[in-house]
Design a protein around this motif. Sequence first.
Motif, PDB file in Angstrom:
ATOM      1  N   LYS A   1     -20.613  40.982 -35.735  1.00 55.80           N
ATOM      2  CA  LYS A   1     -21.340  41.839 -34.803  1.00 55.80           C
ATOM      3  C   LYS A   1     -21.227  41.322 -33.368  1.00 55.80           C
ATOM      4  O   LYS A   1     -21.145  42.093 -32.403  1.00 55.80           O
ATOM      5  CB  LYS A   1     -22.808  41.905 -35.219  1.00 55.80           C
ATOM      6  N   GLU A   2     -21.196  40.014 -33.201  1.00 50.36           N
ATOM      7  CA  GLU A   2     -21.126  39.404 -31.871  1.00 50.36           C
ATOM      8  C   GLU A   2     -19.712  39.380 -31.296  1.00 50.36           C
ATOM      9  O   GLU A   2     -19.528  39.101 -30.105  1.00 50.36           O
ATOM     10  CB  GLU A   2     -21.676  37.983 -31.925  1.00 50.36           C
ATOM     11  N   ALA A   3     -18.705  39.663 -32.120  1.00 48.11           N
ATOM     12  CA  ALA A   3     -17.310  39.568 -31.686  1.00 48.11           C
ATOM     13  C   ALA A   3     -16.900  40.749 -30.817  1.00 48.11           C
ATOM     14  O   ALA A   3     -17.356  41.889 -31.020  1.00 48.11           O
ATOM     15  CB  ALA A   3     -16.394  39.478 -32.898  1.00 48.11           C
ATOM     16  N   ARG A   4     -16.022  40.456 -29.860  1.00 50.00           N
ATOM     17  CA  ARG A   4     -15.482  41.480 -28.964  1.00 50.00           C
ATOM     18  C   ARG A   4     -13.954  41.381 -28.994  1.00 50.00           C
ATOM     19  O   ARG A   4     -13.394  40.378 -28.567  1.00 50.00           O
ATOM     20  CB  ARG A   4     -16.014  41.269 -27.545  1.00 50.00           C
ATOM     21  N   VAL A   5     -13.328  42.419 -29.512  1.00 48.28           N
ATOM     22  CA  VAL A   5     -11.884  42.390 -29.752  1.00 48.28           C
ATOM     23  C   VAL A   5     -11.208  43.519 -28.978  1.00 48.28           C
ATOM     24  O   VAL A   5     -11.629  44.678 -29.046  1.00 48.28           O
ATOM     25  CB  VAL A   5     -11.577  42.533 -31.259  1.00 48.28           C
ATOM     26  N   LEU A   6     -10.152  43.175 -28.257  1.00 51.56           N
ATOM     27  CA  LEU A   6      -9.328  44.167 -27.572  1.00 51.56           C
ATOM     28  C   LEU A   6      -8.093  44.443 -28.414  1.00 51.56           C
ATOM     29  O   LEU A   6      -7.356  43.520 -28.777  1.00 51.56           O
ATOM     30  CB  LEU A   6      -8.902  43.652 -26.194  1.00 51.56           C
TER      31      LEU A   6
ATOM     32  N   ALA B   1     -14.800  49.204 -39.455  1.00 52.29           N
ATOM     33  CA  ALA B   1     -15.493  49.293 -40.738  1.00 52.29           C
ATOM     34  C   ALA B   1     -16.083  47.949 -41.162  1.00 52.29           C
ATOM     35  O   ALA B   1     -17.078  47.904 -41.882  1.00 52.29           O
ATOM     36  CB  ALA B   1     -14.538  49.810 -41.810  1.00 52.29           C
ATOM     37  N   SER B   2     -15.461  46.845 -40.692  1.00 54.61           N
ATOM     38  CA  SER B   2     -15.953  45.513 -41.039  1.00 54.61           C
ATOM     39  C   SER B   2     -17.183  45.111 -40.230  1.00 54.61           C
ATOM     40  O   SER B   2     -17.833  44.128 -40.566  1.00 54.61           O
ATOM     41  CB  SER B   2     -14.841  44.474 -40.825  1.00 54.61           C
ATOM     42  N   GLY B   3     -17.448  45.837 -39.140  1.00 52.31           N
ATOM     43  CA  GLY B   3     -18.643  45.548 -38.353  1.00 52.31           C
ATOM     44  C   GLY B   3     -18.419  44.721 -37.112  1.00 52.31           C
ATOM     45  O   GLY B   3     -19.376  44.165 -36.561  1.00 52.31           O
ATOM     46  N   VAL B   4     -17.164  44.619 -36.632  1.00 56.48           N
ATOM     47  CA  VAL B   4     -16.914  43.951 -35.355  1.00 56.48           C
ATOM     48  C   VAL B   4     -17.709  44.691 -34.277  1.00 56.48           C
ATOM     49  O   VAL B   4     -17.648  45.917 -34.179  1.00 56.48           O
ATOM     50  CB  VAL B   4     -15.409  43.931 -35.027  1.00 56.48           C
TER      51      VAL B   4
ATOM     52  N   THR C   1     -20.861  49.975 -34.248  1.00 53.55           N
ATOM     53  CA  THR C   1     -19.877  49.299 -33.399  1.00 53.55           C
ATOM     54  C   THR C   1     -19.687  50.101 -32.114  1.00 53.55           C
ATOM     55  O   THR C   1     -19.701  51.332 -32.137  1.00 53.55           O
ATOM     56  CB  THR C   1     -18.529  49.169 -34.140  1.00 53.55           C
ATOM     57  N   LYS C   2     -19.484  49.402 -31.016  1.00 57.86           N
ATOM     58  CA  LYS C   2     -19.184  50.062 -29.743  1.00 57.86           C
ATOM     59  C   LYS C   2     -17.672  50.148 -29.585  1.00 57.86           C
ATOM     60  O   LYS C   2     -16.985  49.127 -29.567  1.00 57.86           O
ATOM     61  CB  LYS C   2     -19.804  49.291 -28.583  1.00 57.86           C
ATOM     62  N   HIS C   3     -17.177  51.364 -29.507  1.00 54.09           N
ATOM     63  CA  HIS C   3     -15.739  51.606 -29.397  1.00 54.09           C
ATOM     64  C   HIS C   3     -15.439  52.102 -27.986  1.00 54.09           C
ATOM     65  O   HIS C   3     -15.897  53.172 -27.593  1.00 54.09           O
ATOM     66  CB  HIS C   3     -15.284  52.650 -30.416  1.00 54.09           C
TER      67      HIS C   3
ATOM     68  N   LEU D   1     -12.743  35.101 -37.001  1.00 52.58           N
ATOM     69  CA  LEU D   1     -13.994  35.381 -36.298  1.00 52.58           C
ATOM     70  C   LEU D   1     -15.204  34.723 -36.954  1.00 52.58           C
ATOM     71  O   LEU D   1     -16.167  34.361 -36.262  1.00 52.58           O
ATOM     72  CB  LEU D   1     -14.212  36.901 -36.201  1.00 52.58           C
ATOM     73  N   ILE D   2     -15.165  34.551 -38.264  1.00 52.93           N
ATOM     74  CA  ILE D   2     -16.317  33.927 -38.934  1.00 52.93           C
ATOM     75  C   ILE D   2     -16.129  32.432 -39.136  1.00 52.93           C
ATOM     76  O   ILE D   2     -16.991  31.760 -39.703  1.00 52.93           O
ATOM     77  CB  ILE D   2     -16.627  34.612 -40.282  1.00 52.93           C
ATOM     78  N   GLY D   3     -14.980  31.899 -38.668  1.00 57.17           N
ATOM     79  CA  GLY D   3     -14.796  30.449 -38.673  1.00 57.17           C
ATOM     80  C   GLY D   3     -14.218  29.847 -39.927  1.00 57.17           C
ATOM     81  O   GLY D   3     -14.420  28.662 -40.199  1.00 57.17           O
ATOM     82  N   VAL D   4     -13.480  30.636 -40.715  1.00 59.18           N
ATOM     83  CA  VAL D   4     -12.824  30.075 -41.900  1.00 59.18           C
ATOM     84  C   VAL D   4     -11.676  29.172 -41.436  1.00 59.18           C
ATOM     85  O   VAL D   4     -10.824  29.608 -40.659  1.00 59.18           O
ATOM     86  CB  VAL D   4     -12.284  31.192 -42.808  1.00 59.18           C
ATOM     87  N   PRO D   5     -11.623  27.927 -41.866  1.00 58.63           N
ATOM     88  CA  PRO D   5     -10.553  27.019 -41.414  1.00 58.63           C
ATOM     89  C   PRO D   5      -9.198  27.356 -42.041  1.00 58.63           C
ATOM     90  O   PRO D   5      -9.124  28.091 -43.030  1.00 58.63           O
ATOM     91  CB  PRO D   5     -11.047  25.642 -41.873  1.00 58.63           C
TER      92      PRO D   5
END
Length: 270
Positions: A29-34, A51-54, A100-102, A213-217
């Motif tokens: 939710k906090e992520a901002r992707v271009l 759909a994932s909630g970005v 989501t804001k598009h 985005l969620i920090g998976v290594p």
Amino acid sequence: MILSEKEIQHFKNPIAVPGLGITMQEKLKEARVLVVGAGGLGSPVIQYLSASGVGVIGIADYGVINDEDMHRQPIYQMQDIRKHKAKMAASRLWAVNPYTKHYPILMQVKPETINMMLVGFDLVIDCSQHLPTHLVVNDACLVHNKPYITGEVHNWMAWFAGFNMPLADGTNSATYRCALPLTEEYRNFDAGALGATHGALGTQIVCEVIKYLIGVPLGIAGKFYGIDYLHNQTQVLDLQPDHALIESIRTAGVLTAEEYGLEIVPDVED
């Protein structure tokens, strides 16, 4: 809590995935992707990011929807033909996920616009499948220290990789320019384009983006994925940064359109 009760209900199935939960959904939710390009590759990317909630998705595309591209752009409908892709994509995505804001960005990615476009975004995904655009985005992301993911689909062949992304040792991964000899091996200039291979690559990219985005290594950073969908084979390579090249890019900054070989199109008239 960042998520509303309605959002928790909307995303209850991904939240239930082991290891995810509300905290991970809030990171999305906090992520901002271009996303650059809302065509064959961009369509599945923005669909599944949304759909994932970005939380915020910028959709940069100055083009219009064409009938011959519908087979690989299922986000659109026949009544959308000749309308602006970015605008229609934002409308279609909101209809599926209003949380989501598009933001449609109806302008060409070029040296005069790229720096402004990057402001406020955490990650850039270039789905233009266009070499000069890749170079513009790469150089600007390096100058502004933005992580950058891109890829291409050519018939049955495809590739994608994560560039200028933070590594465990505190350094950043290779740039797109560092990998140019490798990407050229996957270019196929034969005619035609398959919808399914565009969709398959788009969803693969989104899977890696979500993990990032969620920090998976041990994710996409510094990795190159070469894919042969016809023979169902995938090659994963470690990209090595060319430090001298990277420093030269930082020093030179964003070049001119002529130096990139970029054809400038007229501004969109709304």
